[in-house]
Scaffold this motif. Structure first.
Motif, PDB file in Angstrom:
ATOM      1  N   LEU A   1       0.835  -1.206   0.000  1.00 50.79           N
ATOM      2  CA  LEU A   1       0.000   0.000   0.000  1.00 50.79           C
ATOM      3  C   LEU A   1       0.868   1.254   0.000  1.00 50.79           C
ATOM      4  O   LEU A   1       0.617   2.209  -0.720  1.00 50.79           O
ATOM      5  N   SER A   2       1.908   1.211   0.835  1.00 53.29           N
ATOM      6  CA  SER A   2       2.782   2.371   0.967  1.00 53.29           C
ATOM      7  C   SER A   2       3.452   2.694  -0.372  1.00 53.29           C
ATOM      8  O   SER A   2       3.570   3.855  -0.762  1.00 53.29           O
ATOM      9  N   GLN A   3       3.858   1.633  -1.109  1.00 53.52           N
ATOM     10  CA  GLN A   3       4.489   1.840  -2.416  1.00 53.52           C
ATOM     11  C   GLN A   3       3.490   2.463  -3.396  1.00 53.52           C
ATOM     12  O   GLN A   3       3.811   3.393  -4.122  1.00 53.52           O
ATOM     13  N   ILE A   4       2.266   1.915  -3.398  1.00 54.99           N
ATOM     14  CA  ILE A   4       1.241   2.415  -4.321  1.00 54.99           C
ATOM     15  C   ILE A   4       0.960   3.896  -4.030  1.00 54.99           C
ATOM     16  O   ILE A   4       0.901   4.730  -4.937  1.00 54.99           O
ATOM     17  N   ILE A   5       0.833   4.221  -2.720  1.00 51.44           N
ATOM     18  CA  ILE A   5       0.508   5.601  -2.354  1.00 51.44           C
ATOM     19  C   ILE A   5       1.663   6.541  -2.725  1.00 51.44           C
ATOM     20  O   ILE A   5       1.449   7.606  -3.299  1.00 51.44           O
ATOM     21  N   SER A   6       2.932   6.132  -2.440  1.00 52.98           N
ATOM     22  CA  SER A   6       4.075   7.008  -2.774  1.00 52.98           C
ATOM     23  C   SER A   6       4.108   7.257  -4.276  1.00 52.98           C
ATOM     24  O   SER A   6       4.370   8.369  -4.728  1.00 52.98           O
ATOM     25  N   GLN A   7       3.856   6.192  -5.043  1.00 55.15           N
ATOM     26  CA  GLN A   7       3.884   6.329  -6.500  1.00 55.15           C
ATOM     27  C   GLN A   7       2.814   7.326  -6.953  1.00 55.15           C
ATOM     28  O   GLN A   7       3.054   8.197  -7.781  1.00 55.15           O
ATOM     29  N   LYS A   8       1.636   7.186  -6.359  1.00 52.30           N
ATOM     30  CA  LYS A   8       0.508   8.057  -6.715  1.00 52.30           C
ATOM     31  C   LYS A   8       0.850   9.513  -6.369  1.00 52.30           C
ATOM     32  O   LYS A   8       0.616  10.416  -7.166  1.00 52.30           O
TER      33      LYS A   8
ATOM     34  N   MET B   1       3.839  10.840  -6.116  1.00 50.47           N
ATOM     35  CA  MET B   1       4.879  11.305  -7.041  1.00 50.47           C
ATOM     36  C   MET B   1       4.262  11.717  -8.377  1.00 50.47           C
ATOM     37  O   MET B   1       4.577  12.754  -8.944  1.00 50.47           O
ATOM     38  N   MET B   2       3.362  10.863  -8.882  1.00 55.80           N
ATOM     39  CA  MET B   2       2.715  11.141 -10.165  1.00 55.80           C
ATOM     40  C   MET B   2       1.915  12.442 -10.084  1.00 55.80           C
ATOM     41  O   MET B   2       1.971  13.276 -10.995  1.00 55.80           O
TER      42      MET B   2
ATOM     43  N   LEU C   1       2.436  14.939  -8.069  1.00 55.60           N
ATOM     44  CA  LEU C   1       3.372  16.069  -7.986  1.00 55.60           C
ATOM     45  C   LEU C   1       3.915  16.424  -9.362  1.00 55.60           C
ATOM     46  O   LEU C   1       3.983  17.596  -9.748  1.00 55.60           O
ATOM     47  N   MET C   2       4.287  15.373 -10.136  1.00 55.96           N
ATOM     48  CA  MET C   2       4.829  15.604 -11.484  1.00 55.96           C
ATOM     49  C   MET C   2       3.776  16.277 -12.361  1.00 55.96           C
ATOM     50  O   MET C   2       4.072  17.209 -13.105  1.00 55.96           O
ATOM     51  N   ARG C   3       2.512  15.784 -12.244  1.00 56.47           N
ATOM     52  CA  ARG C   3       1.428  16.363 -13.044  1.00 56.47           C
ATOM     53  C   ARG C   3       1.233  17.838 -12.691  1.00 56.47           C
ATOM     54  O   ARG C   3       1.134  18.691 -13.559  1.00 56.47           O
ATOM     55  N   GLN C   4       1.237  18.126 -11.392  1.00 52.25           N
ATOM     56  CA  GLN C   4       1.064  19.512 -10.934  1.00 52.25           C
ATOM     57  C   GLN C   4       2.186  20.402 -11.467  1.00 52.25           C
ATOM     58  O   GLN C   4       1.961  21.518 -11.929  1.00 52.25           O
ATOM     59  N   ASN C   5       3.448  19.876 -11.436  1.00 52.59           N
ATOM     60  CA  ASN C   5       4.602  20.646 -11.938  1.00 52.59           C
ATOM     61  C   ASN C   5       4.461  20.945 -13.415  1.00 52.59           C
ATOM     62  O   ASN C   5       4.701  22.055 -13.875  1.00 52.59           O
ATOM     63  N   MET C   6       4.045  19.902 -14.166  1.00 57.51           N
ATOM     64  CA  MET C   6       3.918  20.078 -15.611  1.00 57.51           C
ATOM     65  C   MET C   6       2.819  21.091 -15.931  1.00 57.51           C
ATOM     66  O   MET C   6       2.979  21.925 -16.818  1.00 57.51           O
ATOM     67  N   GLU C   7       1.713  21.007 -15.184  1.00 47.11           N
ATOM     68  CA  GLU C   7       0.618  21.959 -15.401  1.00 47.11           C
ATOM     69  C   GLU C   7       1.080  23.386 -15.124  1.00 47.11           C
ATOM     70  O   GLU C   7       0.824  24.314 -15.883  1.00 47.11           O
ATOM     71  N   ALA C   8       1.848  23.539 -13.999  1.00 44.60           N
ATOM     72  CA  ALA C   8       2.335  24.872 -13.615  1.00 44.60           C
ATOM     73  C   ALA C   8       3.275  25.414 -14.694  1.00 44.60           C
ATOM     74  O   ALA C   8       3.214  26.593 -15.063  1.00 44.60           O
TER      75      ALA C   8
END
Ligand code: SF4
Ligand code: SF4
Length: 246
Positions: A202-209, A211-212, A214-221
């Protein structure tokens, strides 16, 4: 000949005596073990010592399900944390609060997500114990771990994890109480195992989510940036890459 027969008889007799002695010893040992087993009696005195020094309290799916059923999950969220144990495993726990500052000491933040490492808080009180009122603030919703304390089951044996618990040796425990306590300890073992298998995944799935996202937010910004701001950012990044003077 007669003498040798007599000798043989003596040897046989000694063997029989030795066997009997051994049997006697074994029986005494068995009785002692049974007596020790029978001697385990417990009745919680509600002294609350365990709530004052328990350190991280492991949380299981059973606890989360109970809180969800009772509509109180949000009350527990600020106190939950992931504990990276020294053996490499991880547990979901109630994170103990840092101790109150002593007189004259600078006030430390009482934020459950403060930066105090859990290892420094192992002997601290449970965050849900109210010292002034001397009571558990969530008694009806307390975790399974508190319901089985101080008895634990490791898949094979039962262990008393706190020999100083004043409830141990207290009279008044019926056979049914003992049976129930053992069942609860077994249940805790099952639930904890279930949690320890699922949590890393679960912890891996949540960290991955995270991260994704955060990356999406950065790209949008970045896509919304003006040419001028983008040029400024490029300038900053270029400077960071340049070798710095010693
Ligand atoms: S379990 Fe033991 S230490 Fe905890 S409150 Fe009961 S008697 Fe006290
Ligand atoms: S949840 Fe309640 S019973 Fe469990 S350790 Fe905390 S104060 Fe004690």
């Amino acid at each position: 000949m007669e003498e040798s027969n007599e000798k043989k008889e003596n040897i046989d007799e000694n063997e029989v005596i030795a066997e009997k002695e051994q049997e006697k010893e074994e029986t005494t040992e068995k009785i002692a073990t049974e007596e020790t087993k029978a001697k385990f009696t417990f009745k919680c005195t509600r002294c609350d010592n365990c709530c004052l020094t328990r350190g991280p309290i492991p949380i299981t799916f059973w606890d989360i399900e109970l809180w969800a059923k009772n509509g109180v999950v949000a009350n527990f969220l600020p106190y939950l944390d992931i504990y990276h144990k020294p053996d490499g495993g991880i547990d979901l726990i109630f994170k103990p609060l840092p101790p109150s500052p002593k007189e004259g000491e600078e006030k430390t933040p009482r934020d459950p997500f403060g930066n105090v490492p859990i290892e420094d808080l192992l002997e601290e009180k449970c965050p849900l114990y109210n010292k002034d009122q001397k009571q558990c603030l969530v008694y009806d919703n307390r975790p399974l771990s508190c319901r089985t304390y101080p008895l634990e089951f490791d898949g094979k044996n039962f262990t008393v994890v706190d020999v100083d618990c004043p409830g141990i040796g207290e009279e008044g425990m019926s056979k049914e109480d003992l049976k129930e306590m053992r069942e609860t300890a077994k249940h805790m073992f099952y639930e904890l195992t279930r949690m320890r298998i699922s949590l890393p995944v679960l912890s891996q799935i949540i960290s991955q989510k995270v991260m994704m996202d955060l990356m999406r937010q950065n790209m949008e910004a970045m896509s919304k940036m003006s040419d001028e701001d983008r040029a400024k950012l490029d300038e900053i990044l270029k400077k960071e890459k340049e070798p710095q003077p010693d």
